[in-house]
Design a protein around this motif. Structure first.
Motif, PDB file in Angstrom:
ATOM      1  N   LEU A 269       1.403  -2.610 -11.277  1.00 24.95           N
ATOM      2  CA  LEU A 269       2.561  -1.710 -11.198  1.00 24.95           C
ATOM      3  C   LEU A 269       2.563  -1.027  -9.829  1.00 24.95           C
ATOM      4  O   LEU A 269       1.559  -0.432  -9.417  1.00 24.95           O
ATOM      5  CB  LEU A 269       2.499  -0.648 -12.304  1.00 24.95           C
ATOM      6  CG  LEU A 269       2.317  -1.141 -13.737  1.00 24.95           C
ATOM      7  CD1 LEU A 269       2.342   0.047 -14.716  1.00 24.95           C
ATOM      8  CD2 LEU A 269       3.371  -2.167 -14.114  1.00 24.95           C
ATOM      9  N   ILE A 270       3.677  -1.151  -9.124  1.00 23.63           N
ATOM     10  CA  ILE A 270       3.870  -0.484  -7.829  1.00 23.63           C
ATOM     11  C   ILE A 270       4.940   0.591  -8.020  1.00 23.63           C
ATOM     12  O   ILE A 270       6.126   0.281  -8.268  1.00 23.63           O
ATOM     13  CB  ILE A 270       4.309  -1.487  -6.740  1.00 23.63           C
ATOM     14  CG1 ILE A 270       3.291  -2.619  -6.591  1.00 23.63           C
ATOM     15  CG2 ILE A 270       4.536  -0.767  -5.413  1.00 23.63           C
ATOM     16  CD1 ILE A 270       1.960  -2.185  -6.005  1.00 23.63           C
TER      17      ILE A 270
ATOM     18  N   GLN B 232       0.844  -1.193   0.000  1.00 20.46           N
ATOM     19  CA  GLN B 232       0.000   0.000   0.000  1.00 20.46           C
ATOM     20  C   GLN B 232       0.885   1.251   0.000  1.00 20.46           C
ATOM     21  O   GLN B 232       2.103   1.172   0.245  1.00 20.46           O
ATOM     22  CB  GLN B 232      -0.916   0.004   1.242  1.00 20.46           C
ATOM     23  CG  GLN B 232      -1.844  -1.206   1.342  1.00 20.46           C
ATOM     24  CD  GLN B 232      -2.859  -1.268   0.219  1.00 20.46           C
ATOM     25  OE1 GLN B 232      -3.235  -0.224  -0.337  1.00 20.46           O
ATOM     26  NE2 GLN B 232      -3.317  -2.462  -0.125  1.00 20.46           N
ATOM     27  N   VAL B 233       0.237   2.374  -0.280  1.00 22.16           N
ATOM     28  CA  VAL B 233       0.958   3.646  -0.274  1.00 22.16           C
ATOM     29  C   VAL B 233       1.580   3.865   1.107  1.00 22.16           C
ATOM     30  O   VAL B 233       0.917   3.712   2.138  1.00 22.16           O
ATOM     31  CB  VAL B 233       0.012   4.805  -0.635  1.00 22.16           C
ATOM     32  CG1 VAL B 233       0.734   6.152  -0.486  1.00 22.16           C
ATOM     33  CG2 VAL B 233      -0.519   4.633  -2.058  1.00 22.16           C
ATOM     34  N   GLY B 234       2.881   4.214   1.114  1.00 20.46           N
ATOM     35  CA  GLY B 234       3.595   4.434   2.369  1.00 20.46           C
ATOM     36  C   GLY B 234       4.481   3.279   2.780  1.00 20.46           C
ATOM     37  O   GLY B 234       5.318   3.438   3.686  1.00 20.46           O
TER      38      GLY B 234
ATOM     39  N   LYS C 174      12.899  12.985 -10.498  1.00 22.09           N
ATOM     40  CA  LYS C 174      13.271  12.319  -9.247  1.00 22.09           C
ATOM     41  C   LYS C 174      13.629  10.866  -9.543  1.00 22.09           C
ATOM     42  O   LYS C 174      13.195  10.297 -10.552  1.00 22.09           O
ATOM     43  CB  LYS C 174      12.105  12.359  -8.257  1.00 22.09           C
ATOM     44  CG  LYS C 174      11.668  13.763  -7.855  1.00 22.09           C
ATOM     45  CD  LYS C 174      10.492  13.697  -6.903  1.00 22.09           C
ATOM     46  CE  LYS C 174      10.018  15.086  -6.508  1.00 22.09           C
ATOM     47  NZ  LYS C 174       8.840  15.038  -5.589  1.00 22.09           N
ATOM     48  N   PRO C 175      14.404  10.252  -8.686  1.00 23.00           N
ATOM     49  CA  PRO C 175      14.680   8.818  -8.856  1.00 23.00           C
ATOM     50  C   PRO C 175      13.481   7.984  -8.382  1.00 23.00           C
ATOM     51  O   PRO C 175      13.022   8.107  -7.237  1.00 23.00           O
ATOM     52  CB  PRO C 175      15.920   8.590  -7.987  1.00 23.00           C
ATOM     53  CG  PRO C 175      15.906   9.688  -6.979  1.00 23.00           C
ATOM     54  CD  PRO C 175      15.214  10.851  -7.607  1.00 23.00           C
ATOM     55  N   LEU C 176      12.962   7.142  -9.253  1.00 23.69           N
ATOM     56  CA  LEU C 176      11.803   6.292  -8.954  1.00 23.69           C
ATOM     57  C   LEU C 176      12.144   4.828  -9.264  1.00 23.69           C
ATOM     58  O   LEU C 176      13.074   4.541 -10.032  1.00 23.69           O
ATOM     59  CB  LEU C 176      10.592   6.703  -9.795  1.00 23.69           C
ATOM     60  CG  LEU C 176      10.120   8.156  -9.759  1.00 23.69           C
ATOM     61  CD1 LEU C 176       8.986   8.358 -10.762  1.00 23.69           C
ATOM     62  CD2 LEU C 176       9.665   8.532  -8.350  1.00 23.69           C
ATOM     63  N   ILE C 177      11.362   3.944  -8.718  1.00 23.04           N
ATOM     64  CA  ILE C 177      11.399   2.537  -9.119  1.00 23.04           C
ATOM     65  C   ILE C 177       9.956   2.085  -9.353  1.00 23.04           C
ATOM     66  O   ILE C 177       9.009   2.640  -8.768  1.00 23.04           O
ATOM     67  CB  ILE C 177      12.077   1.618  -8.079  1.00 23.04           C
ATOM     68  CG1 ILE C 177      11.292   1.612  -6.762  1.00 23.04           C
ATOM     69  CG2 ILE C 177      13.529   1.970  -7.889  1.00 23.04           C
ATOM     70  CD1 ILE C 177      11.777   0.548  -5.777  1.00 23.04           C
ATOM     71  N   THR C 178       9.801   1.073 -10.217  1.00 22.57           N
ATOM     72  CA  THR C 178       8.486   0.486 -10.482  1.00 22.57           C
ATOM     73  C   THR C 178       8.615  -1.032 -10.415  1.00 22.57           C
ATOM     74  O   THR C 178       9.446  -1.621 -11.138  1.00 22.57           O
ATOM     75  CB  THR C 178       7.960   0.901 -11.868  1.00 22.57           C
ATOM     76  OG1 THR C 178       7.868   2.326 -11.919  1.00 22.57           O
ATOM     77  CG2 THR C 178       6.597   0.289 -12.130  1.00 22.57           C
ATOM     78  N   LEU C 179       7.819  -1.653  -9.554  1.00 20.26           N
ATOM     79  CA  LEU C 179       7.770  -3.112  -9.468  1.00 20.26           C
ATOM     80  C   LEU C 179       6.646  -3.607 -10.365  1.00 20.26           C
ATOM     81  O   LEU C 179       5.545  -3.034 -10.397  1.00 20.26           O
ATOM     82  CB  LEU C 179       7.522  -3.573  -8.027  1.00 20.26           C
ATOM     83  CG  LEU C 179       8.451  -2.998  -6.942  1.00 20.26           C
ATOM     84  CD1 LEU C 179       8.140  -3.651  -5.595  1.00 20.26           C
ATOM     85  CD2 LEU C 179       9.910  -3.178  -7.317  1.00 20.26           C
ATOM     86  N   VAL C 180       6.895  -4.709 -11.082  1.00 14.31           N
ATOM     87  CA  VAL C 180       5.913  -5.263 -12.023  1.00 14.31           C
ATOM     88  C   VAL C 180       5.691  -6.738 -11.706  1.00 14.31           C
ATOM     89  O   VAL C 180       6.652  -7.511 -11.574  1.00 14.31           O
ATOM     90  CB  VAL C 180       6.390  -5.109 -13.482  1.00 14.31           C
ATOM     91  CG1 VAL C 180       5.330  -5.653 -14.446  1.00 14.31           C
ATOM     92  CG2 VAL C 180       6.702  -3.660 -13.796  1.00 14.31           C
TER      93      VAL C 180
ATOM     94  N   VAL D  39       6.352   3.658  -1.285  1.00 14.07           N
ATOM     95  CA  VAL D  39       5.312   3.452  -2.296  1.00 14.07           C
ATOM     96  C   VAL D  39       4.399   4.676  -2.327  1.00 14.07           C
ATOM     97  O   VAL D  39       3.929   5.153  -1.280  1.00 14.07           O
ATOM     98  CB  VAL D  39       4.494   2.184  -1.990  1.00 14.07           C
ATOM     99  CG1 VAL D  39       3.343   2.036  -2.982  1.00 14.07           C
ATOM    100  CG2 VAL D  39       5.397   0.947  -2.001  1.00 14.07           C
ATOM    101  N   ASN D  40       4.148   5.207  -3.542  1.00  9.30           N
ATOM    102  CA  ASN D  40       3.247   6.356  -3.672  1.00  9.30           C
ATOM    103  C   ASN D  40       2.110   6.132  -4.670  1.00  9.30           C
ATOM    104  O   ASN D  40       1.238   6.983  -4.822  1.00  9.30           O
ATOM    105  CB  ASN D  40       4.031   7.618  -4.075  1.00  9.30           C
ATOM    106  CG  ASN D  40       4.745   7.444  -5.404  1.00  9.30           C
ATOM    107  OD1 ASN D  40       4.589   6.446  -6.099  1.00  9.30           O
ATOM    108  ND2 ASN D  40       5.550   8.444  -5.776  1.00  9.30           N
ATOM    109  N   LYS D  41       2.081   4.933  -5.345  1.00  8.81           N
ATOM    110  CA  LYS D  41       1.019   4.718  -6.321  1.00  8.81           C
ATOM    111  C   LYS D  41       0.942   3.230  -6.682  1.00  8.81           C
ATOM    112  O   LYS D  41       1.963   2.526  -6.717  1.00  8.81           O
ATOM    113  CB  LYS D  41       1.285   5.562  -7.581  1.00  8.81           C
ATOM    114  CG  LYS D  41       0.203   5.480  -8.638  1.00  8.81           C
ATOM    115  CD  LYS D  41       0.587   6.341  -9.848  1.00  8.81           C
ATOM    116  CE  LYS D  41      -0.437   6.225 -10.966  1.00  8.81           C
ATOM    117  NZ  LYS D  41      -0.053   7.012 -12.164  1.00  8.81           N
ATOM    118  N   LYS D  42      -0.295   2.763  -6.979  1.00  7.32           N
ATOM    119  CA  LYS D  42      -0.536   1.399  -7.479  1.00  7.32           C
ATOM    120  C   LYS D  42      -1.432   1.515  -8.712  1.00  7.32           C
ATOM    121  O   LYS D  42      -2.344   2.329  -8.746  1.00  7.32           O
ATOM    122  CB  LYS D  42      -1.228   0.530  -6.427  1.00  7.32           C
ATOM    123  CG  LYS D  42      -0.407   0.233  -5.209  1.00  7.32           C
ATOM    124  CD  LYS D  42      -1.213  -0.577  -4.198  1.00  7.32           C
ATOM    125  CE  LYS D  42      -1.674  -1.904  -4.727  1.00  7.32           C
ATOM    126  NZ  LYS D  42      -2.329  -2.721  -3.681  1.00  7.32           N
TER     127      LYS D  42
END
Length: 391
Positions: free
Chosen positions: A346-347, A289-291, A327-333, A307-310
């Protein structure tokens, strides 16, 4: 002239009168062997045995006693046989009802003659409720065994059994990932150690050189594979056997600590017969979840993300991986629903440590000659491999 009808009526009346007299004679005499009561005066007339043989009253008295004794014995015999046959008839009716329910089907029948010969034992042939229940149980077991034995000998049994076994095997091979994924959702998929997780995400912590990803919320602690040879599905699937894969899709090919989006792929479920230890590494991914916090160890530095978005997308929406950001981001799939490859979850998470203001820009690389059109998912199913539909 005499009327024949009147003559016939007179004859019947005479016969009836004679019959009445005979019956009166029977009931007028006292029953034999009856003791005299105290109020009865002793008779002065001698007993029948004391009378002379030529006395006609003695002969009449003896005939009446014999007649009464014969009459009494006949009625006694009649009632005895009547009730005896009545109870035997009830017994046989009860036995027939039990036979109809299968209670005595396996027991030998007891004939009426045997019941008559053993009338001194009224309980012969009568079974209790417990005995009847046991007989029913034994008969059912006997019939089941007999029919099972007959079925095994049947020429239809082996083809049916073979077809059933093949069908069950096919279902297991095709859908085993769905079955095991549901089980894995209740089993911890990783072995995250509490000692290796920092509690303050703003602290810059040095770690070992091994690249890893740690997600405490879903108990993930797995290696990360960088530098895949190409974005072909087969190459990506090969790399996923060794852990979580960094997926350098053009426009989303940043590395940890760089501005832009870094994409990481992981299996939520996969075929149990495929090689590799990380077929269910992201099985609990939907719980994020977010946070929630995600840690990425890269080149001796631990990068911390929140985490800031799903978002759930279709496999062909690969453009969702390209995010315009400074900004530096990551995305989990990962694939959802768990056990399928119908959609992709997508996280998105944003770096909070080390200080994102010091992040380096991502290197600009020329676009590849051929780019994938779908986001990678699970390995092909049995049917996809069988009919050449593998991804």
């Amino acid at each position: 002239m005499t009327d024949p009808t009147q003559s016939d009526s007179t004859g019947r009346q005479a016969a009836a009168q004679l019959l009445r007299e005979q019956i009166d004679k029977i009931y007028q005499s006292d029953p034999p062997n009856q003791p005299a009561t105290e109020t009865t005066a002793p008779s002065s007339q001698p007993e029948a045995d004391d009378r002379p043989a030529h006395d006609p009253n003695a002969l009449r008295y003896a005939n009446q006693n014999d007649l009464w004794r014969h009459y009494h014995s006949a009625w006694q015999s009649y009632y005895q046989q009547y009730y005896h046959r009545y109870y035997l008839n009830q017994l046989h009716q009860q036995r027939r009802r039990l036979v109809g329910r299968g209670a005595l089907a396996a027991a030998p029948a007891i004939s009426l003659e045997r019941d008559v010969q053993n009338q001194d034992n009224p309980s012969l042939g009568i079974i209790t409720g417990e005995q009847a229940t046991k007989q029913v149980h034994d008969e059912i077991v006997r019939k089941v065994k007999q029919r099972a034995k007959t079925l095994r000998r049947s020429h239809h049994f082996m083809p049916i059994a073979t077809a059933l076994a093949v069908g069950l095997l096919f279902l297991f091979v095709q859908y085993n990932r769905l079955l095991f994924a549901q089980v894995k959702t209740y089993v911890s998929p990783g072995s995250a150690s509490a000692q290796s997780i920092i509690l303050d995400p703003t602290v810059n912590t040095k770690v070992g050189p091994e690249p890893r990803m740690i997600i405490p919320k879903i108990n993930v602690d797995a290696p990360v594979v960088y530098g895949v040879k190409s974005l072909k599905e087969s190459d990506v699937q090969l790399a996923l056997r060794d852990g979580i894969v960094h997926y350098p899709y053009p426009g989303a090919d940043s590395l940890p600590g760089q501005v832009g989006n870094s994409v990481f792929l992981g299996h939520t479920s996969n075929d149990v017969f495929d090689p590799g230890k990380y077929k269910f590494v992201f099985v609990l991914m939907e719980r994020l979840q977010v946070g929630d916090t995600i840690y990425v160890n890269y080149q001796g530095t631990r990068y911390t993300y929140l985490v800031n978005k799903k978002e759930v997308v279709n496999p062909n929406e690969i453009n969702k991986l390209v995010v315009k950001t400074n900004k530096p981001l990551i995305t989990l799939v990962g694939c959802v629903p768990v056990g399928t490859a119908n959609q992709r979850l997508l996280i998105f998470a944003e770096q909070v440590s080390p200080d994102p203001a010091g992040a380096k820009p991502a290197p600009v690389e020329p676009p590849a000659s051929s780019q994938p059109t779908t986001i990678p998912g699970n390995s092909p199913t049995f049917l996809e491999r069988l009919f050449g539909g593998g991804r």
